[in-house]
Design an enzyme around this catalytic site. Structure first.
Site, PDB file in Angstrom:
ATOM      1  N   LYS A   1       0.913  -1.118   0.125  1.00 58.89           N
ATOM      2  CA  LYS A   1      -0.065   0.112   0.101  1.00 58.89           C
ATOM      3  C   LYS A   1       0.934   1.132  -0.004  1.00 58.89           C
ATOM      4  O   LYS A   1       1.643   1.468   0.862  1.00 58.89           O
ATOM      5  CB  LYS A   1      -0.964  -0.213   1.195  1.00 58.89           C
ATOM      6  CG  LYS A   1      -1.704   1.275   1.471  1.00 58.89           C
ATOM      7  CD  LYS A   1      -2.725   1.099   2.534  1.00 58.89           C
ATOM      8  CE  LYS A   1      -3.335   2.282   2.875  1.00 58.89           C
ATOM      9  NZ  LYS A   1      -4.240   2.406   4.122  1.00 58.89           N
TER      10      LYS A   1
ATOM     11  N   LYS B   1     -10.399  12.121   8.655  1.00 59.25           N
ATOM     12  CA  LYS B   1     -10.010  11.816   9.722  1.00 59.25           C
ATOM     13  C   LYS B   1      -9.778  12.757  10.735  1.00 59.25           C
ATOM     14  O   LYS B   1      -9.725  13.985  10.266  1.00 59.25           O
ATOM     15  CB  LYS B   1      -8.426  11.304   9.689  1.00 59.25           C
ATOM     16  CG  LYS B   1      -8.376  10.090   8.959  1.00 59.25           C
ATOM     17  CD  LYS B   1      -6.953   9.430   8.932  1.00 59.25           C
ATOM     18  CE  LYS B   1      -6.800   8.052   8.277  1.00 59.25           C
ATOM     19  NZ  LYS B   1      -7.495   6.819   8.836  1.00 59.25           N
TER      20      LYS B   1
ATOM     21  N   GLU C   1      -9.530   3.492   1.947  1.00 59.52           N
ATOM     22  CA  GLU C   1      -8.878   3.750   0.626  1.00 59.52           C
ATOM     23  C   GLU C   1      -7.858   2.785   0.169  1.00 59.52           C
ATOM     24  O   GLU C   1      -7.790   2.311  -1.022  1.00 59.52           O
ATOM     25  CB  GLU C   1      -8.179   5.036   0.457  1.00 59.52           C
ATOM     26  CG  GLU C   1      -6.857   5.297   0.909  1.00 59.52           C
ATOM     27  CD  GLU C   1      -6.831   5.029   2.452  1.00 59.52           C
ATOM     28  OE1 GLU C   1      -7.827   5.155   3.359  1.00 59.52           O
ATOM     29  OE2 GLU C   1      -5.589   4.810   2.991  1.00 59.52           O
TER      30      GLU C   1
ATOM     31  N   ARG D   1      -7.607  -0.827   0.689  1.00 59.24           N
ATOM     32  CA  ARG D   1      -8.183  -1.822   0.113  1.00 59.24           C
ATOM     33  C   ARG D   1      -8.400  -1.467  -1.519  1.00 59.24           C
ATOM     34  O   ARG D   1      -8.456  -2.390  -2.376  1.00 59.24           O
ATOM     35  CB  ARG D   1      -9.289  -2.361   0.932  1.00 59.24           C
ATOM     36  CG  ARG D   1     -10.796  -1.440   0.855  1.00 59.24           C
ATOM     37  CD  ARG D   1     -11.378  -1.873   2.036  1.00 59.24           C
ATOM     38  NE  ARG D   1     -11.136  -1.385   3.126  1.00 59.24           N
ATOM     39  CZ  ARG D   1     -11.866  -1.620   4.398  1.00 59.24           C
ATOM     40  NH1 ARG D   1     -12.763  -2.265   4.658  1.00 59.24           N
ATOM     41  NH2 ARG D   1     -11.089  -1.094   5.489  1.00 59.24           N
TER      42      ARG D   1
END
Ligand code: BES
Ligand code: ZN
Ligand code: ZN
Length: 487
Positions: free
Chosen positions: A257, A269, A341, A343
């Site tokens: 990632k 967030k 995001e 995944r």
């Protein structure tokens, strides 16, 4: 730091300090000089030092030794002595003594059980411990060692082990440096440049798919995440091909990632702690670090790293909750939360890896806060669709001292990802959050043997450890390298 392997008698090694391990329940000790042995016996008799893990003591100007100091390091019980313990002991010693101004540290190897593994581990420990995340400080407040000497018994042949230790630990530090870069200094395209430069230096192939190419291919899931940022995305591909034709058709993909910053997107967030989200590319950095070492260690299996690199931001074009995107694989996804995001980018990279002929996939990702709740900062969460693949990864991680814990992947968890409007939703709710995240990836990895490593809790040290600086840990590099080597 320079690493030296010296076979001359320990007494002749001129260093600022020579270190030797001491056991709690055993008199095995690698320094023969009578003055040192007497001192150690007195020390043990006094009760001030027993050899417990974490203890240490210093003798200045030891008679009969060229070194200025002897440092004894407790490593606990003889039977429980393991390579991870000695790696940490070397790191702890390097960190503590570099700060006092020592430049040359020797480590006595004489009589060590499992000499080659120990030589490798002390070199790794010293290199990892010597590293500071201070490249952006104009005034450095920490000092460093200049030379680390592996003081081996005459006749031992430890060249390979010392060399492997150096290669792997330097690769891990390379990963830590990348992961520590703030998002203004490491955009997806800059990460791609770093990957290209590394590949060139070590003789690997590197290819970078740009936004247009990804659109042509149909990577709608990855591109949906990238939309909200003015920094363009990249799919970074780094290839290692063994010189000799491989014996099997196996081809390992390491997918990492590479979110250079995760603001959460429109599902933003909280401000507190958001600065840490620069490390949301730690999986990608680990993949690149592993390739750097693999290029030098030359395992028999072909290995390709795939790093989907994006910035998860919030401009006027940003993806919205409720948006439906189409993945490279063809399945549609309802994006219920733009903060899930990782995944979304991993699956397009994994689908592409499969298309390019990779037969086995391992991925590393700072994927979920839920894994931190489940396993804290000790174990990596490991998920798989294939027991044999899981066993390989677990064995590699065990040898390298990177703790992993296998998480369940029962079919019942699949239901969490149901969407009324698309083939699947990108989140499965709070309960079992790491498992539904893994299940999401599994939907795209199947039927290829695959292991997913959730490193959200282990890729960053919130506090400095005695053996390692605060910040990125470089976790997974060692496991990936061992996995490729042991294939
Ligand atoms: N990068 C985060 C995961 C993360 C959280 C890493 C904390 C390190 C520390 C990931 O993209 C994320 O935000 N995940 C969400 C998923 C949720 C919306 C289903 C999470 O874990 O909160
Ligand atoms: Zn997120
Ligand atoms: Zn993220």
């Amino acid at each position: 730091m320079q690493i030296k392997l010296q076979y001359e008698p320990l007494e002749q090694i001129a260093a600022d300090a020579v270190a030797a391990v001491v056991f709690e329940d055993n008199d095995a000790f690698s320094i023969d000089a009578p003055s040192v042995k007497t001192w150690l016996a007195e020390l043990k008799a006094s009760g001030e030092f027993s050899g417990k893990a974490g203890e240490s003591a210093v003798l200045y100007n030891p008679t009969g030794l060229a070194a200025k100091r002897v440092i004894v390091i407790g490593v606990g019980k003889y039977d429980k002595f393991d390579v991870s313990g000695v790696r940490k002991a070397a790191g702890t010693t390097a960190r503590a003594w570099k700060q006092k101004g020592i430049k040359t540290l020797a480590w006595s190897m004489k009589g060590a059980p499992n000499a080659s593994a120990v030589a490798e581990a002390i070199v790794e420990g010293a290199i990892l411990g010597n590293h500071e995340n201070d490249i952006h400080k104009t005034k450095k407040d920490s000092k460093s060692l200049e030379t680390f000497i592996v003081a081996a018994s005459v006749g031992a042949s430890l060249e390979k082990s010392v060399e492997r230790g150096r290669i792997v630990a330097e690769a891990q530090n390379f990963t830590r440096e990348l992961a520590n870069e703030p998002a203004n200094r490491l955009t997806p395209l800059i990460l791609a440049d770093r990957a290209r430069a590394m590949a060139k230096e070590y003789g690997l192939e590197c290819e970078v798919l740009d936004e247009d190419r990804m659109r042509q291919l149909g990577m709608g899931s990855l591109l949906g995440v990238a939309m909200g940022s003015s920094a363009p995305p990249a799919l970074i591909i780094v290839r290692y091909t063994p010189a000799a034709a491989p014996k099997s058709a196996d081809h390992l993909a390491i997918v990492g990632k590479g979110v250079t910053f995760d603001s959460g997107g429109i599902s933003i967030k909280p401000a507190e702690g958001m600065e840490k989200m620069k490390y949301d590319m730690s999986g990608g950095a680990a993949a690149l670090g592993a390739m750097r070492a693999i290029a030098q260690l030359k395992p028999a299996i072909p290995v390709t790293a795939f790093i989907p690199a994006v910035e998860n931001m919030i401009n006027g074009k940003a993806q919205r909750p409720g948006d439906i995107v189409k993945s490279l694989d063809g399945k549609t996804i309802e994006v219920l939360n733009t903060d899930a995001e990782g995944r979304l980018i991993l699956i397009d990279a994994i689908t592409y890896a499969k298309r390019l002929g990779c037969t086995h996939v391992v991925d590393a990702a700072t994927l979920t806060g839920a894994i931190v709740v489940a396993l804290g900062n000790i174990h990596i969460g490991a998920f798989s669709n294939n027991d044999a693949m899981m066993a390989r990864v677990m064995a590699a991680s065990k040898e390298e001292g990177e703790k992993m814990w296998q998480m369940p992947m029962d079919d019942e968890y699949r239901d969490l990802l149901k969407s009324p409007f698309a083939d699947l939703a990108n989140i499965g709710g709070r309960a079992g959050g790491s498992i539904s995240a893994a299940w999401f990836i599994k939907e795209f990895a199947d039927p290829t043997p695959w292991v997913h490593l959730d490193i959200a809790g282990t890729a960053w040290l919130d506090e400095a450890k005695p053996h390692m600086a605060k910040g990125p840990s470089g976790v997974c590099v060692r496991t990936f390298v061992k996995l490729a080597e042991s294939w």
